[in-house]
Design a protein around this motif. Sequence first.
Motif, PDB file in Angstrom:
ATOM      1  N   LEU A  84      34.129  61.643  73.973  1.00 34.69           N
ATOM      2  CA  LEU A  84      35.466  62.446  74.080  1.00 34.69           C
ATOM      3  C   LEU A  84      35.936  62.868  72.996  1.00 34.69           C
ATOM      4  CD1 LEU A  84      37.284  60.466  76.342  1.00 34.69           C
ATOM      5  CD2 LEU A  84      35.565  61.809  77.086  1.00 34.69           C
ATOM      6  N   PHE A  85      35.535  62.385  71.618  1.00 39.96           N
ATOM      7  CA  PHE A  85      36.172  62.830  70.709  1.00 39.96           C
ATOM      8  C   PHE A  85      35.328  64.278  70.041  1.00 39.96           C
ATOM      9  CE2 PHE A  85      36.234  63.347  66.001  1.00 39.96           C
ATOM     10  CZ  PHE A  85      37.641  62.659  65.486  1.00 39.96           C
ATOM     11  N   ILE A  86      33.853  63.941  70.541  1.00 43.80           N
ATOM     12  CA  ILE A  86      33.393  65.477  70.222  1.00 43.80           C
ATOM     13  C   ILE A  86      34.091  66.298  70.800  1.00 43.80           C
ATOM     14  CG2 ILE A  86      30.782  66.563  69.207  1.00 43.80           C
ATOM     15  CD1 ILE A  86      29.763  64.038  70.127  1.00 43.80           C
ATOM     16  N   ILE A  87      34.411  66.334  72.135  1.00 43.89           N
ATOM     17  CA  ILE A  87      34.807  67.460  72.731  1.00 43.89           C
ATOM     18  C   ILE A  87      36.516  68.294  71.745  1.00 43.89           C
ATOM     19  CG2 ILE A  87      36.675  67.831  74.562  1.00 43.89           C
ATOM     20  CD1 ILE A  87      34.876  65.941  76.466  1.00 43.89           C
ATOM     21  N   PHE A  88      37.715  66.997  71.587  1.00 41.22           N
ATOM     22  CA  PHE A  88      38.863  67.597  70.493  1.00 41.22           C
ATOM     23  C   PHE A  88      38.007  68.686  69.087  1.00 41.22           C
ATOM     24  CE2 PHE A  88      40.981  66.062  67.066  1.00 41.22           C
ATOM     25  CZ  PHE A  88      41.904  66.822  67.245  1.00 41.22           C
ATOM     26  N   ARG A  89      36.527  67.703  69.031  1.00 40.81           N
ATOM     27  CA  ARG A  89      36.420  68.161  67.279  1.00 40.81           C
ATOM     28  C   ARG A  89      36.104  69.330  67.461  1.00 40.81           C
ATOM     29  NH1 ARG A  89      31.744  65.638  64.011  1.00 40.81           N
ATOM     30  NH2 ARG A  89      30.518  66.973  65.471  1.00 40.81           N
ATOM     31  N   GLY A  90      34.921  69.949  68.558  1.00 40.47           N
ATOM     32  CA  GLY A  90      35.003  71.099  69.171  1.00 40.47           C
ATOM     33  C   GLY A  90      35.420  71.961  68.779  1.00 40.47           C
ATOM     34  N   ILE A  91      36.682  71.403  69.613  1.00 41.83           N
ATOM     35  CA  ILE A  91      37.356  73.128  70.343  1.00 41.83           C
ATOM     36  C   ILE A  91      38.944  73.053  69.191  1.00 41.83           C
ATOM     37  CG2 ILE A  91      39.701  73.130  71.834  1.00 41.83           C
ATOM     38  CD1 ILE A  91      38.148  72.001  74.323  1.00 41.83           C
ATOM     39  N   GLU A  96      39.207  77.690  64.595  1.00 40.41           N
ATOM     40  CA  GLU A  96      39.933  78.373  63.176  1.00 40.41           C
ATOM     41  C   GLU A  96      38.977  79.728  63.153  1.00 40.41           C
ATOM     42  OE1 GLU A  96      39.216  79.382  59.493  1.00 40.41           O
ATOM     43  OE2 GLU A  96      37.982  77.771  60.335  1.00 40.41           O
ATOM     44  N   GLY A  97      39.567  80.756  63.091  1.00 37.77           N
ATOM     45  CA  GLY A  97      38.630  82.058  63.088  1.00 37.77           C
ATOM     46  C   GLY A  97      38.282  82.491  64.737  1.00 37.77           C
ATOM     47  N   SER A 165      43.104  68.795  73.587  1.00 38.03           N
ATOM     48  CA  SER A 165      42.221  69.806  73.474  1.00 38.03           C
ATOM     49  C   SER A 165      42.793  71.343  73.217  1.00 38.03           C
ATOM     50  CB  SER A 165      41.173  69.868  72.672  1.00 38.03           C
ATOM     51  OG  SER A 165      40.834  68.293  72.817  1.00 38.03           O
ATOM     52  N   PHE A 166      42.586  72.360  74.214  1.00 41.96           N
ATOM     53  CA  PHE A 166      42.943  73.905  74.365  1.00 41.96           C
ATOM     54  C   PHE A 166      44.405  74.010  74.176  1.00 41.96           C
ATOM     55  CE2 PHE A 166      45.041  76.591  77.682  1.00 41.96           C
ATOM     56  CZ  PHE A 166      44.307  77.318  76.942  1.00 41.96           C
ATOM     57  N   ALA A 167      45.448  72.992  73.824  1.00 44.81           N
ATOM     58  CA  ALA A 167      46.838  73.738  73.634  1.00 44.81           C
ATOM     59  C   ALA A 167      46.836  73.198  71.886  1.00 44.81           C
ATOM     60  CB  ALA A 167      47.947  72.495  74.464  1.00 44.81           C
ATOM     61  N   LEU A 168      46.146  72.941  71.156  1.00 47.20           N
ATOM     62  CA  LEU A 168      46.352  72.787  70.202  1.00 47.20           C
ATOM     63  C   LEU A 168      45.569  73.760  69.718  1.00 47.20           C
ATOM     64  CD1 LEU A 168      45.973  69.141  69.089  1.00 47.20           C
ATOM     65  CD2 LEU A 168      47.660  70.509  69.060  1.00 47.20           C
ATOM     66  N   SER A 169      44.407  73.972  70.048  1.00 45.99           N
ATOM     67  CA  SER A 169      43.744  74.988  69.646  1.00 45.99           C
ATOM     68  C   SER A 169      44.300  76.618  70.351  1.00 45.99           C
ATOM     69  CB  SER A 169      42.170  75.546  70.221  1.00 45.99           C
ATOM     70  OG  SER A 169      42.435  75.816  72.221  1.00 45.99           O
ATOM     71  N   LEU A 170      45.156  76.423  70.909  1.00 46.03           N
ATOM     72  CA  LEU A 170      45.947  77.925  70.915  1.00 46.03           C
ATOM     73  C   LEU A 170      46.681  77.911  69.793  1.00 46.03           C
ATOM     74  CD1 LEU A 170      47.095  77.958  74.466  1.00 46.03           C
ATOM     75  CD2 LEU A 170      45.292  79.208  73.444  1.00 46.03           C
ATOM     76  N   ILE A 171      47.748  77.081  69.343  1.00 42.88           N
ATOM     77  CA  ILE A 171      48.424  76.842  67.828  1.00 42.88           C
ATOM     78  C   ILE A 171      47.567  77.135  67.275  1.00 42.88           C
ATOM     79  CG2 ILE A 171      49.954  75.419  66.500  1.00 42.88           C
ATOM     80  CD1 ILE A 171      50.115  74.307  69.434  1.00 42.88           C
ATOM     81  N   VAL A 172      46.158  76.643  66.620  1.00 45.29           N
ATOM     82  CA  VAL A 172      45.508  76.662  65.466  1.00 45.29           C
ATOM     83  C   VAL A 172      44.725  78.658  65.012  1.00 45.29           C
ATOM     84  CG1 VAL A 172      43.156  76.216  64.134  1.00 45.29           C
ATOM     85  CG2 VAL A 172      44.716  74.356  65.609  1.00 45.29           C
ATOM     86  N   ALA A 173      44.678  78.461  66.307  1.00 42.80           N
ATOM     87  CA  ALA A 173      44.088  80.394  66.294  1.00 42.80           C
ATOM     88  C   ALA A 173      45.182  81.329  65.754  1.00 42.80           C
ATOM     89  CB  ALA A 173      43.287  80.377  67.908  1.00 42.80           C
ATOM     90  N   SER A 174      46.020  81.309  66.110  1.00 44.61           N
ATOM     91  CA  SER A 174      47.228  81.605  66.247  1.00 44.61           C
ATOM     92  C   SER A 174      47.807  81.881  64.732  1.00 44.61           C
ATOM     93  CB  SER A 174      48.545  81.484  67.305  1.00 44.61           C
ATOM     94  OG  SER A 174      48.447  81.973  68.215  1.00 44.61           O
ATOM     95  N   THR A 181      43.277  80.495  53.823  1.00 39.59           N
ATOM     96  CA  THR A 181      44.170  78.993  52.995  1.00 39.59           C
ATOM     97  C   THR A 181      44.458  78.301  54.723  1.00 39.59           C
ATOM     98  OG1 THR A 181      45.140  80.628  51.428  1.00 39.59           O
ATOM     99  CG2 THR A 181      46.020  77.797  51.619  1.00 39.59           C
ATOM    100  N   LEU A 182      45.135  78.442  55.064  1.00 38.77           N
ATOM    101  CA  LEU A 182      45.908  77.391  56.317  1.00 38.77           C
ATOM    102  C   LEU A 182      44.266  77.192  56.954  1.00 38.77           C
ATOM    103  CD1 LEU A 182      49.055  79.199  57.624  1.00 38.77           C
ATOM    104  CD2 LEU A 182      48.802  77.085  56.186  1.00 38.77           C
ATOM    105  N   GLY A 183      43.375  77.888  57.616  1.00 40.19           N
ATOM    106  CA  GLY A 183      41.449  78.221  58.079  1.00 40.19           C
ATOM    107  C   GLY A 183      41.228  77.118  57.484  1.00 40.19           C
ATOM    108  N   ARG A 184      41.574  76.111  56.175  1.00 37.10           N
ATOM    109  CA  ARG A 184      40.690  75.410  55.412  1.00 37.10           C
ATOM    110  C   ARG A 184      41.021  74.432  56.056  1.00 37.10           C
ATOM    111  NH1 ARG A 184      37.217  77.010  51.974  1.00 37.10           N
ATOM    112  NH2 ARG A 184      37.152  79.475  51.300  1.00 37.10           N
ATOM    113  N   PHE A 185      42.732  73.699  56.480  1.00 38.63           N
ATOM    114  CA  PHE A 185      43.251  72.696  56.609  1.00 38.63           C
ATOM    115  C   PHE A 185      42.489  71.883  57.741  1.00 38.63           C
ATOM    116  CE2 PHE A 185      45.842  73.421  53.793  1.00 38.63           C
ATOM    117  CZ  PHE A 185      46.274  72.776  52.594  1.00 38.63           C
TER     118      PHE A 185
END
Length: 268
Positions: A84-91, A96-97, A165-174, A181-185
Amino acid sequence: MSGTFLKGSDNQRQPSAFSTQCAVIGALMLRELHSRFGRDNIGYLWLIGEPMMLATVISSIHYFTSHSHQGMQPYPFTLVGYCLFIIFRGIFNRAEGAVEGSSSLMYHKMVKPIDVMLVKTIIESLGCVASLIVLMAIGIMLGIAEFPVRPLYLMLGALMVTWWSFALSLIVASVTYGSHTLGRFVHPISYFCVPLSGAFWTMSLLPSNFRSAMAWNPMVAMFETARYGQFEWADDRYMYIGYQITVCACLTFVGLVFIRTLQKRIHV
């Protein structure tokens, strides 16, 4: 009459918005699978094989070096947590990018940034859940795991991790679009989430003061839900399902606002 009939039949032949969107998602999934895994060797089976290899190594190490957690066998305990953590980590990491890498697809008006993020979420979650099922079946046959006691709760935990993970990925992608620089975090944050997620420990083992603090972490409740589905003696006091849904719904709303703003910034 005949003109009206022909006009009506033309309208009936036009695909609906839903069927069009499904076709877009399907095409993007095939493109993503081909670009990531190709067709050489086992091809698309790497979707399952890659997380299976990682989960097998980690679960085997914990099986030989750990003891049961309050009646929970070490192999399935680690397997559920890690898959389950791999799901989060992968998404989360692939967000990023993600939009920049698919910017050429935005020439097609039917393809939107949210479609790209949804496809990545589906692929990551399906691969990890399939790996969990296969490895759990192997563990059951070897006698080092048991069939999930409450499989619906196990699937609910996986679903909540995927939604989160999907909700966070929308924020991270945006946020990371156009900003390396932000992508490195992004990757360091996912590493910090390993000990904080609750993937490899239970709330019942924590001191009361830490327990009250970690109760605010929705990921902990998600893993507690999954463990409650797998193990008979798992504690159901820390699932907080209503809290999980509320947090994920709010984050999804924020993510949709962010991704809609990003869509206006993309020039093709």
